[in-house]
Write a protein that holds these residues in place. Structure first.
Motif, PDB file in Angstrom:
ATOM      1  N   ARG A  67      50.695  26.687  79.798  1.00  0.00           N
ATOM      2  CA  ARG A  67      51.517  26.313  79.076  1.00  0.00           C
ATOM      3  C   ARG A  67      51.524  26.987  77.628  1.00  0.00           C
ATOM      4  N   PRO A  68      52.457  27.489  76.740  1.00  0.00           N
ATOM      5  CA  PRO A  68      52.159  28.054  75.587  1.00  0.00           C
ATOM      6  C   PRO A  68      51.551  27.231  74.703  1.00  0.00           C
ATOM      7  N   LYS A  69      51.444  25.839  74.769  1.00  0.00           N
ATOM      8  CA  LYS A  69      51.036  24.809  73.675  1.00  0.00           C
ATOM      9  C   LYS A  69      49.909  24.197  74.373  1.00  0.00           C
ATOM     10  N   ILE A  70      48.976  24.919  75.079  1.00  0.00           N
ATOM     11  CA  ILE A  70      48.024  24.233  75.843  1.00  0.00           C
ATOM     12  C   ILE A  70      46.843  23.763  74.881  1.00  0.00           C
ATOM     13  N   ASP A  71      46.551  22.709  75.191  1.00  0.00           N
ATOM     14  CA  ASP A  71      45.108  22.227  74.309  1.00  0.00           C
ATOM     15  C   ASP A  71      43.874  22.811  74.396  1.00  0.00           C
ATOM     16  N   ALA A  72      42.956  22.490  73.780  1.00  0.00           N
ATOM     17  CA  ALA A  72      41.721  23.553  73.695  1.00  0.00           C
ATOM     18  C   ALA A  72      40.916  23.094  75.096  1.00  0.00           C
ATOM     19  N   PHE A 111      57.296  28.523  80.129  1.00  0.00           N
ATOM     20  CA  PHE A 111      58.098  28.215  79.106  1.00  0.00           C
ATOM     21  C   PHE A 111      59.001  27.062  79.240  1.00  0.00           C
ATOM     22  N   ARG A 112      59.336  26.028  78.439  1.00  0.00           N
ATOM     23  CA  ARG A 112      60.320  25.032  78.866  1.00  0.00           C
ATOM     24  C   ARG A 112      61.033  24.802  77.507  1.00  0.00           C
ATOM     25  N   GLY A 113      62.364  24.462  77.577  1.00  0.00           N
ATOM     26  CA  GLY A 113      63.192  24.165  76.765  1.00  0.00           C
ATOM     27  C   GLY A 113      63.087  25.022  75.397  1.00  0.00           C
ATOM     28  N   GLY A 118      53.417  32.804  73.735  1.00  0.00           N
ATOM     29  CA  GLY A 118      52.766  33.039  75.279  1.00  0.00           C
ATOM     30  C   GLY A 118      52.017  34.380  75.060  1.00  0.00           C
ATOM     31  N   PHE A 119      52.707  35.484  74.284  1.00  0.00           N
ATOM     32  CA  PHE A 119      52.069  36.647  74.000  1.00  0.00           C
ATOM     33  C   PHE A 119      50.709  36.446  73.476  1.00  0.00           C
TER      34      PHE A 119
END
Length: 238
Positions: free
Chosen positions: A103-108, A134-136, A145-146
């Motif tokens: 996911r683009p906002k993945i945690d560490a 990507f969602r929403g 994401g890039f």
């Protein structure tokens, strides 16, 4: 002869070589058993030479004019070819494409876990397809994401390279990483590492067994000495 050579479109084409009496042309370009060129000779003479040498006349180039035939032991030839084919199949390595989704906002913590899987895949010589989902509203922030894909590619640069640059595919962004090492090399290294670990374990086990044997021998000696001492009559002087 014409009907034997004709094949209907899409029909089976035999890869079996023609030998001896199955060679029906009038003359052939003959090659000796050691690869020496004999020249163009009547097929009947070539068959006679094969029989005298206790060998087979084998058509090795049927489309040549005239066909090229060689004197050889056809049974041995087929056996050696079968052995080579088996060895080639055994050494054949199919490149497998593994897939890892992020996911683009993945945690560490999750990132390190996912990266660990990618490292393992690349070490094994496999390609890895990285998919950012990507969602929403995330779909309007493709740069997230890039940047994540760039970061991952840099983190594993010692093991792999970007084979396919990040591309947007609907709600996903995809990148493919290729391993620096070929599958066969990776398998050989893994096998060597396993053999080394097994050898080291065997050495440790042998050392521990020797220590236990020595300790048991020491305890046995003490026990025997103690037994002899207990049996001595204290009134008898040495």
């Amino acid at each position: 002869m014409g009907s034997a050579c004709h094949r209907a479109p899409g029909g089976h084409i035999s890869t079996e070589l023609r030998i001896n009496d199955r060679i029906r042309v009038s003359e052939v370009r003959l090659v000796g058993p050691n690869g020496e060129t004999v020249g163009i000779v009547p097929t009947a003479d070539a068959l006679r030479l094969a029989q005298e040498a206790d060998l087979d006349l084998v058509e090795v180039a049927p489309t040549a004019r005239p066909p090229v035939c060689k004197l050889m032991d056809y049974g041995k030839f087929k056996y050696e070819n079968a052995q080579k084919a088996r060895e080639a199949r055994r050494n054949q390595t199919n490149v497998i494409i593994k897939e890892m989704k992020l996911r683009p906002k993945i945690d560490a913590h999750d990132y390190e876990t996912k990266k660990g899987h990618v490292v393992r895949f690349l070490k094994a010589g496999d390609k890895v397809k990285i998919t950012i989902m990507f969602r929403g509203r995330e779909q309007h922030r493709p740069e997230l994401g890039f940047r994540l894909l760039q970061r991952l590619a840099e983190d594993v640069t010692d093991l792999g390279f970007v084979e396919s640059s990040p591309k947007q595919d609907g709600r996903n962004m995809i990148m493919v990483l290729g391993p620096h090492k070929k599958k066969a090399e990776a398998k050989a290294e893994i096998k060597a590492a396993k053999n080394q670990a097994a050898a080291e374990k065997a050495a440790v086990d042998a050392e521990e067994k020797a220590e236990r044997t020595a300790a048991n021998a020491g305890r046995s000696g003490v026990a025997k000495e103690r037994g002899r001492s207990e049996n001595l009559d204290p009134e008898i002087e040495a």
